[in-house]
Design a protein around this motif. Structure first.
Motif, PDB file in Angstrom:
ATOM      1  N   TYR A  82       0.890  -1.189   0.040  1.00  0.00           N
ATOM      2  CA  TYR A  82       0.120   0.033   0.054  1.00  0.00           C
ATOM      3  C   TYR A  82       0.887   1.331   0.052  1.00  0.00           C
ATOM      4  N   MET A  83       0.353   2.397  -0.532  1.00  0.00           N
ATOM      5  CA  MET A  83       0.981   3.633  -0.624  1.00  0.00           C
ATOM      6  C   MET A  83       1.266   4.249   0.935  1.00  0.00           C
ATOM      7  N   CYS A  84       2.563   4.404   1.464  1.00  0.00           N
ATOM      8  CA  CYS A  84       2.550   5.031   2.700  1.00  0.00           C
ATOM      9  C   CYS A  84       3.805   5.936   2.666  1.00  0.00           C
ATOM     10  N   ARG A  85       4.038   6.546   3.842  1.00  0.00           N
ATOM     11  CA  ARG A  85       5.095   7.683   3.974  1.00  0.00           C
ATOM     12  C   ARG A  85       6.093   6.770   5.214  1.00  0.00           C
ATOM     13  N   HIS A  86       7.267   6.327   4.751  1.00  0.00           N
ATOM     14  CA  HIS A  86       8.140   5.899   5.595  1.00  0.00           C
ATOM     15  C   HIS A  86       9.123   7.088   6.174  1.00  0.00           C
ATOM     16  N   HIS A  87      10.047   6.575   7.035  1.00  0.00           N
ATOM     17  CA  HIS A  87      10.991   7.562   7.646  1.00  0.00           C
ATOM     18  C   HIS A  87      12.084   7.771   6.537  1.00  0.00           C
ATOM     19  N   ILE A  88      12.928   8.990   6.852  1.00  0.00           N
ATOM     20  CA  ILE A  88      14.095   9.096   5.864  1.00  0.00           C
ATOM     21  C   ILE A  88      14.898   8.182   5.859  1.00  0.00           C
ATOM     22  N   HIS A  89      15.751   7.894   4.727  1.00  0.00           N
ATOM     23  CA  HIS A  89      16.805   6.783   4.533  1.00  0.00           C
ATOM     24  C   HIS A  89      18.113   7.285   5.530  1.00  0.00           C
ATOM     25  N   GLU A  90      18.493   6.248   6.004  1.00  0.00           N
ATOM     26  CA  GLU A  90      19.857   6.766   6.767  1.00  0.00           C
ATOM     27  C   GLU A  90      21.085   7.138   6.095  1.00  0.00           C
ATOM     28  N   THR A  91      20.971   7.023   4.570  1.00  0.00           N
ATOM     29  CA  THR A  91      21.989   7.694   3.943  1.00  0.00           C
ATOM     30  C   THR A  91      22.024   8.942   3.759  1.00  0.00           C
ATOM     31  N   THR A  92      20.730   9.733   3.933  1.00  0.00           N
ATOM     32  CA  THR A  92      20.581  11.138   4.091  1.00  0.00           C
ATOM     33  C   THR A  92      21.215  11.852   5.355  1.00  0.00           C
ATOM     34  N   PHE A  93      20.952  11.149   6.360  1.00  0.00           N
ATOM     35  CA  PHE A  93      21.986  11.615   7.590  1.00  0.00           C
ATOM     36  C   PHE A  93      23.305  11.312   7.425  1.00  0.00           C
ATOM     37  N   ARG A  94      23.776  10.150   7.035  1.00  0.00           N
ATOM     38  CA  ARG A  94      25.089  10.092   7.067  1.00  0.00           C
ATOM     39  C   ARG A  94      25.890  10.928   5.964  1.00  0.00           C
ATOM     40  N   ARG A  95      25.211  11.417   5.010  1.00  0.00           N
ATOM     41  CA  ARG A  95      25.858  12.345   4.190  1.00  0.00           C
ATOM     42  C   ARG A  95      25.963  13.446   4.969  1.00  0.00           C
ATOM     43  N   ALA A  96      25.064  14.254   5.667  1.00  0.00           N
ATOM     44  CA  ALA A  96      25.273  15.386   6.116  1.00  0.00           C
ATOM     45  C   ALA A  96      26.152  15.121   7.450  1.00  0.00           C
ATOM     46  N   LEU A  97      26.246  14.039   7.977  1.00  0.00           N
ATOM     47  CA  LEU A  97      27.231  13.880   9.064  1.00  0.00           C
ATOM     48  C   LEU A  97      28.664  13.707   8.614  1.00  0.00           C
ATOM     49  N   ARG A  98      28.952  13.299   7.241  1.00  0.00           N
ATOM     50  CA  ARG A  98      30.318  13.193   6.898  1.00  0.00           C
ATOM     51  C   ARG A  98      30.867  14.502   6.624  1.00  0.00           C
ATOM     52  N   GLN A  99      29.694  15.369   5.997  1.00  0.00           N
ATOM     53  CA  GLN A  99      30.108  16.653   5.596  1.00  0.00           C
ATOM     54  C   GLN A  99      30.501  17.581   6.737  1.00  0.00           C
ATOM     55  N   ALA A 100      29.706  17.202   8.032  1.00  0.00           N
ATOM     56  CA  ALA A 100      29.824  18.253   9.114  1.00  0.00           C
ATOM     57  C   ALA A 100      31.296  17.882   9.881  1.00  0.00           C
ATOM     58  N   VAL A 101      31.419  16.370   9.731  1.00  0.00           N
ATOM     59  CA  VAL A 101      32.809  15.992  10.486  1.00  0.00           C
ATOM     60  C   VAL A 101      34.297  16.833   9.557  1.00  0.00           C
ATOM     61  N   GLN A 102      34.080  16.637   8.245  1.00  0.00           N
ATOM     62  CA  GLN A 102      35.030  17.456   7.640  1.00  0.00           C
ATOM     63  C   GLN A 102      35.219  18.509   7.640  1.00  0.00           C
ATOM     64  N   GLN A 103      34.305  19.128   8.006  1.00  0.00           N
ATOM     65  CA  GLN A 103      34.370  20.778   8.118  1.00  0.00           C
ATOM     66  C   GLN A 103      34.782  21.281   9.596  1.00  0.00           C
ATOM     67  N   SER A 104      34.531  20.137  10.592  1.00  0.00           N
ATOM     68  CA  SER A 104      34.829  20.417  11.734  1.00  0.00           C
ATOM     69  C   SER A 104      36.480  20.148  12.222  1.00  0.00           C
ATOM     70  N   HIS A 105      36.907  19.413  11.512  1.00  0.00           N
ATOM     71  CA  HIS A 105      38.190  19.096  11.429  1.00  0.00           C
ATOM     72  C   HIS A 105      38.722  18.011  12.477  1.00  0.00           C
ATOM     73  N   VAL A 106      37.681  17.278  12.952  1.00  0.00           N
ATOM     74  CA  VAL A 106      37.809  16.214  13.868  1.00  0.00           C
ATOM     75  C   VAL A 106      38.259  15.241  13.032  1.00  0.00           C
ATOM     76  N   THR A 107      39.531  14.707  13.328  1.00  0.00           N
ATOM     77  CA  THR A 107      40.124  13.701  12.696  1.00  0.00           C
ATOM     78  C   THR A 107      39.885  12.227  12.902  1.00  0.00           C
ATOM     79  N   LYS A 108      39.137  11.789  13.823  1.00  0.00           N
ATOM     80  CA  LYS A 108      38.516  10.602  14.195  1.00  0.00           C
ATOM     81  C   LYS A 108      37.472  10.255  13.178  1.00  0.00           C
ATOM     82  N   ARG A 109      37.679   8.725  12.945  1.00  0.00           N
ATOM     83  CA  ARG A 109      36.713   8.247  11.823  1.00  0.00           C
ATOM     84  C   ARG A 109      35.477   8.198  12.738  1.00  0.00           C
TER      85      ARG A 109
END
Length: 321
Positions: free
Chosen positions: A235-262
């Motif tokens: 059936y047609m429904c609304r799911h939650h956002i995909h985790e890759t959406t958040f992971r992409r934003a997190l990766r960019q934030a870590v790069q900008q913050s200059h935190v060197t940990k993985r």
């Protein structure tokens, strides 16, 4: 697009056994890969040598991790045991043991550095991971009903291992959560006005409580930007956002913050546990908040803290004396 009758049989068996959607997709992927690797021959025509060749290919040509190789082997064993009813014995490959790694944790200052480059929904998701100790899929699956403002708790419905639990809800997130709930309900009202309004529910629940799918309380806290087809009931429904959406934003934030940990989404959960222990919270309480079945899983954070080395002087420090 036509589907393979054999793979549909595998899918049906997994759903009968209540396997998760994530496991279902993973197993089907590896079974399909195994069939293609063997030039589309039917698995009942294949045996130990073909399985061993496929696992060797994964390890040597595709350089997959031990966990991924185990996952592929699990998928093939499931297929042979439950679909083809063939017992596979004396296989040259056994389940490999993943190397034991210490989890990466962030200091409170490093968390603040990363949070400075996150905004809106992505900031709130990260704050829930760090402030409540959730896994990323648990955070994204939160529904409006799971937030209890009266006693400051979050309810995690069917977390890892299909276990329910409660965890604490930080006071500093109350206003942001109220705003996110209002946003989710606004999306829900728009869906209803357009003739939709159903949320994604587990198959057993949608059949038992059909009205719940349109109930505001069951709407996802972080709804997807578009409607989609339910993977089980179509059936047609609304799911939650995909985790890759958040992971992409997190990766960019870590790069900008200059935190060197993985840093991954799970790093915030590790940091949550470590910070609680550093602040004197009982390890049993931390175990319950994290939803760990075995206390030994929680105890790894006592090693990460390094407190047992606190008063140990390095020989290099003695050179200055």
């Amino acid at each position: 697009m036509s589907r393979s009758p054999f793979l549909e049989e595998v899918r049906a068996e997994m759903r009968t056994r209540h396997y998760s959607i994530r496991t279902e997709k993973s197993y089907l992927y590896w079974i399909k890969s195994f069939i293609l690797f063997n030039h589309k021959r039917h698995p009942k025509e294949l045996a130990n040598s073909e399985i061993e060749s496929f696992l060797s290919y994964l390890a040597n040509q595709r350089n997959v991790s031990s966990a991924t190789q185990n996952q592929a082997l699990c998928a093939l064993m499931f297929m042979y045991k439950h679909i083809l009813h063939i017992e596979i014995t004396q296989l040259a490959y056994q389940y490999t043991r993943a190397p034991k790694r210490m989890p990466c944790v962030l200091s409170h200052h490093e968390v603040q550095q990363i949070f400075a480059y996150l905004t809106g929904r992505n900031w709130l998701i990260a704050a829930i991971l760090y402030g409540c100790g959730l896994r990323i899929n648990e955070a994204l699956r939160l529904r409006v009903k799971d937030v209890n403002f009266d006693n400051h708790t979050l309810f995690i419905f069917r977390g890892k291992g299909a276990k329910d639990r409660y965890t604490l809800l930080p006071h500093c997130l109350l206003d942001a959560l109220q705003q996110q709930i209002q946003f989710s309900l606004q999306i829900h009202r728009q869906d209803i006005a357009q003739g939709y309004g159903l949320t994604s529910l587990p198959p057993a629940l949608i059949r038992k409580y059909q009205s719940a799918a349109k109930d505001a309380a069951w709407q996802y806290l972080f709804p997807s930007s578009h409607l989609g087809q339910h993977p089980h009931d179509e059936y047609m429904c609304r799911h939650h956002i995909h985790e890759t959406t958040f992971r992409r934003a997190l990766r960019q934030a870590v790069q900008q913050s200059h935190v060197t940990k993985r840093v991954t989404a799970h790093t915030f959960r590790h940091s949550f546990a470590t910070q609680l222990l550093l602040n004197g919270v009982d390890i049993r309480t931390v175990q319950e908040l994290l939803g760990h079945t075995d206390l030994r899983t929680t105890e790894i954070y006592t090693h990460v803290m390094g407190s047992r080395f606190a008063h140990t002087l390095s020989p290099a420090d003695r050179l200055q004396s």
